[in-house]
Design a protein around this motif. Structure first.
Motif, short mmCIF file in Angstrom:
data_model
loop_
_atom_site.label_atom_id
_atom_site.label_comp_id
_atom_site.label_asym_id
_atom_site.label_seq_id
_atom_site.Cartn_x
_atom_site.Cartn_y
_atom_site.Cartn_z
N GLN A 1 0.83 -1.20 0.00
CA GLN A 1 0.00 0.00 0.00
C GLN A 1 0.86 1.25 0.00
O GLN A 1 0.52 2.26 -0.64
CB GLN A 1 -0.94 -0.01 1.20
N GLY A 2 2.00 1.19 0.71
CA GLY A 2 2.92 2.32 0.70
C GLY A 2 3.47 2.59 -0.69
O GLY A 2 3.62 3.75 -1.11
N PHE A 3 3.78 1.52 -1.44
CA PHE A 3 4.27 1.69 -2.79
C PHE A 3 3.20 2.31 -3.69
O PHE A 3 3.48 3.24 -4.46
CB PHE A 3 4.73 0.36 -3.38
N LEU A 4 1.97 1.83 -3.57
CA LEU A 4 0.90 2.40 -4.40
C LEU A 4 0.64 3.85 -4.04
O LEU A 4 0.34 4.67 -4.92
CB LEU A 4 -0.38 1.58 -4.24
N SER A 5 0.77 4.19 -2.77
CA SER A 5 0.62 5.59 -2.37
C SER A 5 1.73 6.44 -2.99
O SER A 5 1.49 7.57 -3.44
CB SER A 5 0.66 5.70 -0.85
N LEU A 6 2.95 5.90 -3.04
CA LEU A 6 4.07 6.61 -3.67
C LEU A 6 3.82 6.76 -5.16
O LEU A 6 4.06 7.83 -5.74
CB LEU A 6 5.37 5.84 -3.41
N VAL A 7 3.35 5.69 -5.81
CA VAL A 7 2.98 5.77 -7.23
C VAL A 7 1.94 6.86 -7.43
O VAL A 7 2.05 7.69 -8.34
CB VAL A 7 2.44 4.40 -7.72
N ALA A 8 0.90 6.85 -6.58
CA ALA A 8 -0.18 7.83 -6.71
C ALA A 8 0.34 9.25 -6.53
O ALA A 8 -0.07 10.17 -7.25
CB ALA A 8 -1.28 7.53 -5.70
#
Length: 599
Positions: free
Chosen positions: A284-291
């Motif tokens: 989820q942290g990676f997807l937040s960074l992507v976002a």
């Protein structure tokens, strides 16, 4: 190394700037050859050819900073071995500033410049080279001719040994992945290049081709990433109404421990811990960074504060609006992941509450207005010291909090007709597409007021240009929520010091303004050894058995000498907020909640 002639100071003073006609500039061709004779020593070899020249002299310049990272990084410090030649003979030059090389070219139509770049700083904004790969953060790699920022250039890469891939948003020349072209230097400096054997996969989202280049391995699931990254991209595209790219590149550096990202016009660079993809928090942290970084392709790369373009690569580019450019993006990154349903509502509200905690537990929030935090990024945000927590506030965290309040204000005041999405879409269309320029403070405020349907002078006075404590419940109540401080009513004593996050060292890293340590004179770098003569070794048990108001003697070692400091313990004033629903939300509150959280 070839010799060059050093110009005397008197001759340098006699030089005059030669005005270059537009026609002369248009005839200039600029080509770069990049190779790696010693990647194990972290070097790139660069050969720059300028042809079609018609002026008497040319100044070659190196940017001192990279857009998106607001610190003068002095990239010229990594350049060595500069030489210039024409027809196989040395051409005289002189370094006239820290980042400028002045070359006499009278009578020459073509010159070749050679130099090397040392690249050994692992971050998303600086170049790094070793025998496994080369990451070229282009603003710190390529010299440019003064007065020719709008000029195109071509970059040919000669890869090292088994390197077989190039990942960048720059267009290929004749379908050759190792030859790329940039229409101008703003694009070149905004297009990082990854070269090596990276794992590359692609997908399509919002009508755009996406490439993901993974360096360093990792336990990622490509198919899952394709699906979830595409969902994030499509939700962000829906905010602005269009995706302006033909293709977009994610460069992901997977290290043992890594984090952060840097946005670009048609690409981004992300740092990630390689073995954290298979945990819920890590993924989820990676997807937040992507976002976050992908949202920047609109917010700041196209919809931007007016001070951030055209760029001045020689100096700081000051703006009071990083709380919008970065803070709003920090708000949307987690909100977008919540919209994908990967975050539960409870999880998302916990993340938002964590931002509230950061703001209210930072003494500097009472000292530095949010607009000043933006303006002073160049001297504060990227140069933190032991006292930063007392003097400033993050425009990321507080900016995200302000965005949430404004979102709730707009939704409530428009009876659910509008949200902050509408402001962002309006500003993107009005300023990037129609006016083709950045916005001012006043113009963004007017847009917020347009959709809120009310004057926001008081809001700006208190929360943007002032340091008034935020009334969270006033805004959360619009959606039938409230904050509860789980530390309220506690009487826990504290010294008011911060220790290093890792390990159990008792060497003071920060002293909080107004705390017991601050008042008594405990200092940063003091190593706490004992309290009331009893040796202490565990920071979690530092004040076991003590209470607020107790008078204790703290023994510290300062500069190699022991020192006893009398201290009166004060109450720990930190907050720990939790966002929870009011007992009986009204129909309107539930409607605002539904609009806000896409329920």
């Amino acid at each position: 190394m070839k010799k060059f002639i050093r110009l005397s100071i008197s001759l340098l003073i006699m030089m005059t700037t030669h005005t270059i006609s537009e026609a002369a500039v248009n005839n200039v061709q600029i080509k770069y050859e990049v190779s790696f004779s010693e990647p194990q020593a972290h070097y790139a070899d660069i050969e720059m050819t300028l042809s079609g020249l018609a002026q008497k002299a040319v100044d070659l310049k190196m940017p001192v900073w990279t857009p998106g990272s607001y610190l003068v990084r002095e990239f010229a410090k990594n350049l060595e071995g500069f030489s210039a030649e024409a027809k196989g003979k040395p051409v005289e030059f002189v370094k006239t500033r820290k980042n400028i090389w002045h070359i006499n070219i009278q009578g020459l139509s073509s010159i070749k410049v050679k130099y090397r770049i040392y690249a050994f700083e692992i971050s998303v904004r600086t170049a790094f080279i070793d025998q496994t790969h080369a990451f070229l953060s282009t603003s710190g790699m390529f010299l440019y001719p003064d007065g020719m920022l709008k000029h195109p250039s071509t970059i040919h890469i000669t890869p090292y040994k088994n390197w077989n891939k190039v990942s960048t948003s720059l267009e290929m020349v004749n379908n050759d992945p190792f030859t790329r072209t940039a229409p101008d230097y703003d694009i070149l400096f905004d297009s990082p290049i990854e070269i090596g054997t990276q794992d590359v996969f692609d997908f399509k989202a919002a009508g755009v081709n996406y490439e993901v280049a993974m360096y360093g391995g990792g336990n990622y699931d490509k198919e899952r990433l394709k699906k979830d990254m595409a969902h994030v991209i499509e939700l962000e595209t829906a905010v602005f109404g269009e995706n302006p790219n033909k293709h977009y590149t994610f460069i992901v550096h997977n290290y043992n421990k890594a984090g952060g990202g840097l946005e670009h016009l048609s690409s981004t660079v992300l740092g990630m811990s390689r073995n954290s993809y298979n945990t819920e928090a890590g993924y989820q942290g990676f997807l937040s960074l992507v976002a976050h970084e992908h949202f920047h392709l609109w917010n700041v790369k196209r919809l931007r504060p007016i001070a951030l373009g055209p760029f001045d690569y020689d100096n700081e580019n000051y703006t009071t609006n990083l709380w919008i450019a970065e803070g709003f993006t920090a708000y949307y990154d987690n909100l977008i992941v919540h919209r994908t349903k990967l975050y539960s509502t409870e999880n998302y509200l916990g993340i938002l509450a964590a931002d509230f905690n950061v703001v209210d537990n930072t003494p500097g929030t009472k000292m530095q207005p949010l607009a000043y935090a933006s303006y002073d990024a160049w001297i504060k945000a990227y140069r933190p010291d032991e006292n930063s927590i007392n003097t400033g506030i993050s425009y990321y965290n507080k900016g995200a909090v302000i965005a949430s309040l404004l979102d709730l204000e707009i939704i409530n005041d428009s009876n659910g007709k509008y949200s902050l999405d509408d402001v962002m879409r309006y500003m993107y269309n009005e300023y990037y597409k129609v006016r083709k320029r950045g916005y001012t403070d006043a113009e963004f405020k007017l847009a917020l007021e347009k959709f809120a349907g009310k004057n926001l002078d008081d809001f700006y006075k208190k929360y943007i240009n002032g340091v008034v404590p935020i009334d969270y419940n006033h805004y959360l109540n619009y959606a039938g929520y409230q904050v509860k401080d789980e530390f309220a009513g506690t009487e826990n004593p504290t010294l008011g010091v911060k220790f290093p996050a890792a390990g159990n060292a008792l060497k003071v890293a920060a002293v909080l303004r107004g705390s017991a340590a601050w008042v008594s004179g405990i200092s940063v770098n003091d190593e706490i050894k004992a309290i009331d003569g009893q040796e202490v070794t565990d920071k979690k048990k530092l004040l076991d058995g003590k209470k607020v108001g107790d008078k204790v003697v703290v023994t510290v070692v300062r500069d190699g000498a022991s020192l006893d400091i009398p201290v009166t313990l004060l109450r720990d004033t930190d907050v720990k907020y939790k966002i929870e629903s009011v007992s009986s939300p009204s129909e309107k509150q539930l409607a605002v909640r539904k609009k806000w959280l896409s329920l």
